[in-house]
Design a protein around this motif. Sequence first.
Motif, PDB file in Angstrom:
ATOM      1  N   VAL A  28      28.899 -23.732  60.508  1.00 36.26           N
ATOM      2  CA  VAL A  28      29.039 -25.267  59.730  1.00 36.26           C
ATOM      3  C   VAL A  28      29.797 -24.736  58.375  1.00 36.26           C
ATOM      4  CG1 VAL A  28      27.653 -26.594  60.876  1.00 36.26           C
ATOM      5  CG2 VAL A  28      26.787 -25.190  58.704  1.00 36.26           C
ATOM      6  N   GLY A  29      30.319 -23.713  58.035  1.00 33.13           N
ATOM      7  CA  GLY A  29      31.306 -23.383  56.939  1.00 33.13           C
ATOM      8  C   GLY A  29      30.614 -22.921  55.677  1.00 33.13           C
ATOM      9  N   MET A  30      29.251 -22.491  56.098  1.00 42.48           N
ATOM     10  CA  MET A  30      28.560 -21.795  54.669  1.00 42.48           C
ATOM     11  C   MET A  30      28.813 -20.416  54.640  1.00 42.48           C
ATOM     12  SD  MET A  30      24.716 -23.414  55.283  1.00 42.48           S
ATOM     13  CE  MET A  30      24.490 -25.303  55.282  1.00 42.48           C
ATOM     14  N   GLN A  31      28.704 -19.896  53.217  1.00 39.76           N
ATOM     15  CA  GLN A  31      28.626 -18.743  53.144  1.00 39.76           C
ATOM     16  C   GLN A  31      27.064 -18.027  53.084  1.00 39.76           C
ATOM     17  OE1 GLN A  31      30.622 -17.446  49.564  1.00 39.76           O
ATOM     18  NE2 GLN A  31      30.370 -15.277  49.728  1.00 39.76           N
ATOM     19  N   VAL A  32      27.007 -16.970  54.045  1.00 40.22           N
ATOM     20  CA  VAL A  32      25.559 -16.668  54.124  1.00 40.22           C
ATOM     21  C   VAL A  32      25.446 -15.041  53.766  1.00 40.22           C
ATOM     22  CG1 VAL A  32      23.571 -16.152  55.667  1.00 40.22           C
ATOM     23  CG2 VAL A  32      25.094 -18.103  56.027  1.00 40.22           C
ATOM     24  N   VAL A  33      24.475 -14.935  52.931  1.00 44.40           N
ATOM     25  CA  VAL A  33      24.157 -13.330  52.611  1.00 44.40           C
ATOM     26  C   VAL A  33      22.815 -13.149  53.225  1.00 44.40           C
ATOM     27  CG1 VAL A  33      23.343 -13.945  50.309  1.00 44.40           C
ATOM     28  CG2 VAL A  33      24.077 -11.625  50.909  1.00 44.40           C
ATOM     29  N   VAL A  34      22.656 -12.284  54.177  1.00 42.56           N
ATOM     30  CA  VAL A  34      21.062 -11.800  54.540  1.00 42.56           C
ATOM     31  C   VAL A  34      20.638 -10.853  53.580  1.00 42.56           C
ATOM     32  CG1 VAL A  34      20.140 -10.886  56.578  1.00 42.56           C
ATOM     33  CG2 VAL A  34      21.946 -12.432  56.952  1.00 42.56           C
ATOM     34  N   THR A  35      19.635 -11.041  52.960  1.00 47.05           N
ATOM     35  CA  THR A  35      19.048 -10.207  52.076  1.00 47.05           C
ATOM     36  C   THR A  35      17.673  -9.767  51.843  1.00 47.05           C
ATOM     37  OG1 THR A  35      19.327 -10.107  49.540  1.00 47.05           O
ATOM     38  CG2 THR A  35      19.092 -12.404  50.235  1.00 47.05           C
ATOM     39  N   GLN A  36      17.194  -9.025  51.112  1.00 47.55           N
ATOM     40  CA  GLN A  36      15.946  -8.371  50.560  1.00 47.55           C
ATOM     41  C   GLN A  36      16.016  -8.499  49.083  1.00 47.55           C
ATOM     42  OE1 GLN A  36      14.903  -4.878  52.673  1.00 47.55           O
ATOM     43  NE2 GLN A  36      13.969  -6.199  54.519  1.00 47.55           N
ATOM     44  N   SER A  37      16.871  -8.988  48.491  1.00 52.13           N
ATOM     45  CA  SER A  37      17.302  -8.587  46.974  1.00 52.13           C
ATOM     46  C   SER A  37      16.990  -9.930  46.217  1.00 52.13           C
ATOM     47  CB  SER A  37      18.548  -8.381  46.798  1.00 52.13           C
ATOM     48  OG  SER A  37      19.148  -8.332  45.504  1.00 52.13           O
ATOM     49  N   PRO A  38      16.069  -9.758  45.266  1.00 54.65           N
ATOM     50  CA  PRO A  38      15.692 -10.978  44.357  1.00 54.65           C
ATOM     51  C   PRO A  38      17.057 -11.446  43.454  1.00 54.65           C
ATOM     52  CG  PRO A  38      13.924  -9.168  44.121  1.00 54.65           C
ATOM     53  CD  PRO A  38      15.088  -8.599  44.852  1.00 54.65           C
ATOM     54  N   ALA A  39      17.915 -10.333  43.402  1.00 50.28           N
ATOM     55  CA  ALA A  39      19.257 -10.823  42.481  1.00 50.28           C
ATOM     56  C   ALA A  39      20.131 -11.737  43.345  1.00 50.28           C
ATOM     57  CB  ALA A  39      19.874  -9.506  42.154  1.00 50.28           C
ATOM     58  N   ASP A  40      20.070 -11.394  44.834  1.00 51.42           N
ATOM     59  CA  ASP A  40      20.998 -12.236  45.704  1.00 51.42           C
ATOM     60  C   ASP A  40      20.361 -13.832  45.803  1.00 51.42           C
ATOM     61  OD1 ASP A  40      22.522 -10.340  46.215  1.00 51.42           O
ATOM     62  OD2 ASP A  40      21.705  -9.662  47.898  1.00 51.42           O
ATOM     63  N   ILE A  41      19.062 -13.770  45.821  1.00 53.17           N
ATOM     64  CA  ILE A  41      18.514 -15.033  45.994  1.00 53.17           C
ATOM     65  C   ILE A  41      18.806 -15.927  44.431  1.00 53.17           C
ATOM     66  CG2 ILE A  41      16.138 -16.317  45.870  1.00 53.17           C
ATOM     67  CD1 ILE A  41      15.315 -13.957  47.859  1.00 53.17           C
ATOM     68  N   LYS A  42      18.466 -15.201  43.564  1.00 49.84           N
ATOM     69  CA  LYS A  42      18.829 -15.945  42.083  1.00 49.84           C
ATOM     70  C   LYS A  42      20.292 -16.641  42.068  1.00 49.84           C
ATOM     71  CE  LYS A  42      15.225 -13.273  39.476  1.00 49.84           C
ATOM     72  NZ  LYS A  42      15.088 -12.191  38.752  1.00 49.84           N
TER      73      LYS A  42
END
Length: 146
Positions: free
Chosen positions: A39-53
């Motif tokens: 549906v056009g979203m940019q996704v990052v699969v992460t375990q990083s608090p920085a990515d979540i922030k």
Amino acid sequence: MIRAEKVSLRQKELLIELVALVDYGSGNLRSVQKACEYVGMQVVVTQSPADIKKADKLILPGVGAFDDSMATLARLKLVSCIRDFINSGKPYLGICLGMQLLFSGSEEGREVKGLQIFKGTVKRLSLIHISEPTRPLYISYAVFCL
């Protein structure tokens, strides 16, 4: 008549919101990732608090035990980061266990605190009080008490 406007590739990049998909070893990450990308979203699969922030949206999938999942989130130092994200008002999607983890706790397993966004306990559905035509066949735990 609706007229499509020409949008440059750079403009499209600016319109795409970043979705952080939390990888804590629980859930079908690839299916969720593919659905979001479809549906056009940019996704990052992460375990990083920085990515979540820095994400615009957060998805926490989950399959498994409440207490083990909370222990993993704590070990990865994601509990306060996820709480802060949700409390910021940004969109959050909890899938199955990811929704249950929003509560204070669960009667499943040991007495482990959840993310404590909502006061309440996740309790096992009592199938005795549910009539046969509506009885769930594959759900064993659900958000039940607030």
